[in-house]
Design an enzyme around this catalytic site. Structure first.
Site, mmCIF file in Angstrom:
data_model
loop_
_atom_site.group_PDB
_atom_site.id
_atom_site.type_symbol
_atom_site.label_atom_id
_atom_site.label_comp_id
_atom_site.label_asym_id
_atom_site.label_seq_id
_atom_site.Cartn_x
_atom_site.Cartn_y
_atom_site.Cartn_z
ATOM 1 N N SER A 298 0.861 -1.171 0.000
ATOM 2 C CA SER A 298 0.000 0.000 0.000
ATOM 3 C C SER A 298 0.903 1.229 0.000
ATOM 4 C CB SER A 298 -0.884 -0.026 1.238
ATOM 5 O OG SER A 298 -1.649 1.153 1.285
ATOM 6 N N GLU A 299 0.600 2.117 -0.934
ATOM 7 C CA GLU A 299 1.493 3.225 -1.234
ATOM 8 C C GLU A 299 1.801 4.117 -0.030
ATOM 9 O OE1 GLU A 299 -0.399 5.221 -4.461
ATOM 10 O OE2 GLU A 299 0.030 7.098 -3.431
#
Ligand code: NAG
Length: 467
Positions: A298-299
């Site tokens: 997840s960024e």
């Protein structure tokens, strides 16, 4: 350090591998020194009991760096204090502006922000409205230079007069630790402002956390304020349903989505690291076969999660469950993973895709703006397979698969595969599209009729696969 930090705020066509890894090394070699010195008992930070006191000297026209990721890990009290001081004409640097009635969205409502430097507009309706009507300046101004045949972004580092930061704990010397994904932009922004103001949930004695566990050494921290009664809102809270009594009848749009999801899930392979866009790609991960392991990234700073959906934890946009062996990190670290080509698979939605794999998915000029978020970096990263999942045609039957995209691009010649509810295409960056699968009952001619560009038909054409 500032440059490293700020590359993350501007996401454009680039593969920052060389530049980035150099800076990362530099960064890593500096932090341990900072921690070492900062454990001395000498206090370098001032501690406040009133958040308004901590921000009252922020003048009109100042540039403020605001940590957090939407609603996750935002300096709630410091933002509220700016409502009180009434400071105007701010340039605000932040990944996004939260939602309309919380986070930075509050300062947009009061028009205290003149200019936003951001990558994602997302769910903030007022942000979109002010930008499209020209009331708010939004900065996205890259210069591109070529090194070794690839285009790289060249940008001035973004620095701020003040950084407003949310952290978990400070020790009495002013060293800081963050909780879970709240490191996001908070950690890099601490280092990029002249005056860094940190609100924390707890102030503890020196030595309560070990010197090697410090995320931000006190040298970067000028002011500390201990807040209480945090709302910690969650933008989209999803909880696992106990049991559906009566499954709801499926709408046509659900049937289409499910078809794409069940095809997209076949793209996962054992051991892959994958980054999934919001919506269909995230949902596809619910169908990962139980006998394979896929590491989702997840960024905003988690590796090792499943998006199915107990509650508890906020990843900015969706609730997720973090698996044993997962890691949290800051957004600059996250983009080091992405730009360095360590992500095997990127799956994301699109508004348009061209026959050579150009991708448009972040705005319709004058009408709609979502922002590119991390997508430009993800699709520019060498070695990452880019799979687009989308409905075959737009509303009203307008083509989305085209000779050439008419919307602003997210990336050029970057898409490897397109999955729709009707067909699967492979994309060759110079030769164009090949139809490899088609939904049962449809023929290549049916696909031609609803596709805005020419494509080859694979000799091994097969029915569209489903998990
Ligand atoms: C993922 O990418 C790495 C290179 O970064 C490669 O070594 C590895 O084999 C890839 N894994 C899969 C499952 O594709």
């Amino acid at each position: 350090v500032a440059l490293l930090t700020l590359l993350d705020l501007h996401l454009w066509l680039l593969d920052g591998l060389n530049l980035h890894s150099l800076l990362l090394k530099d960064l890593l070699s500096r932090i341990p020194c900072g921690c070492y010195f900062s454990t001395s008992s000498q206090r370098s930070s001032d501690f406040y009991t009133d958040p308004t006191e901590a921000v009252k000297d922020i003048p009109d026209g100042a540039t403020i760096l605001v940590g957090g990721f939407g609603l996750c890990g935002i300096p709630e009290n410091l933002i509220n204090s700016l409502l009180k001081t009434g400071v105007k004409g701010l340039t605000a640097v932040s990944n996004n502006a939260g939602v309309d009635n919380f986070g930075l969205g509050l300062l947009l409502q009061t028009k205290q922000i003149k200019r936003m430097i951001s990558s994602y507009v997302g769910e903030n309706v007022e942000f979109e409205r002010q930008y499209l009507s020209g009331e708010l300046e939004v900065e996205l101004t890259p210069q591109v230079q070529e090194f070794n045949g690839r285009q790289y972004i060249m940008e001035k580092a973004i620095t701020g007069d003040f950084a407003l930061i949310k952290a978990w704990k400070a020790d009495r010397a002013g060293n800081i630790v963050f909780r879970k994904t709240a490191r996001n932009f908070n950690q890099p922004m601490c280092k990029a402002a002249k005056t860094t103001i940190v609100e924390v949930e707890e102030v503890v004695d020196v030595g309560t956390f070990a010197a090697e566990d410090i995320h931000i050494p006190s040298i970067y921290v000028q002011r500390v304020f201990q807040g209480d009664s945090y709302e910690k809102r969650i933008e989209k809270r999803t909880v696992k349903k106990v049991q559906e009594q009566q499954p709801k009848p499926k709408k046509d749009s659900d049937i289409v989505r499910e078809r794409i999801i069940r095809r997209a899930a076949l793209e996962f392979e054992d051991g892959m690291y994958a980054n999934l866009g919001i919506g269909i790609p995230m949902l596809a991960s619910n169908f990962i076969k139980p006998d394979i392991t896929v590491h989702l990234q997840s960024e905003n700073g988690i590796l090792g999660l499943i998006p199915i959906l107990w509650s508890e934890l906020c990843v900015g946009k969706e609730t997720v469950t973090v698996l044993p062996g997962a890691a949290y990190f800051s957004s600059d670290e996250s983009f080091a993973m992405i730009r360095g080509g360590h992500i095997n698979l990127t799956m994301l939605g699109a508004m348009q895709v061209s026959k050579y794999g150009d991708l448009a998915n972040w705005m319709i000029p004058g009408k709609m703006v979502k922002g590119m978020g991390g997508a430009m970096d993800l699709v520019a990263s060498a070695g990452t397979k880019v799979v687009v999942t989308m409905e075959h045609s737009a509303k009203g039957g307008k083509h989305k698969i085209l000779d050439k995209c008419s919307l602003p691009l997210t990336g050029k010649q970057c898409v490897d595969r397109i999955i729709t509810e009707k067909a699967v295409f492979d994309v060759d960056k110079t030769k164009g599209l090949t139809l490899i699968e088609v939904w049962e009952g449809l023929t290549p001619d049916d696909i031609k009729a609803c596709t805005g560009t020419h494509f080859e038909v694979s000799p091994k054409l097969r029915p569209m696969q489903q998990i």
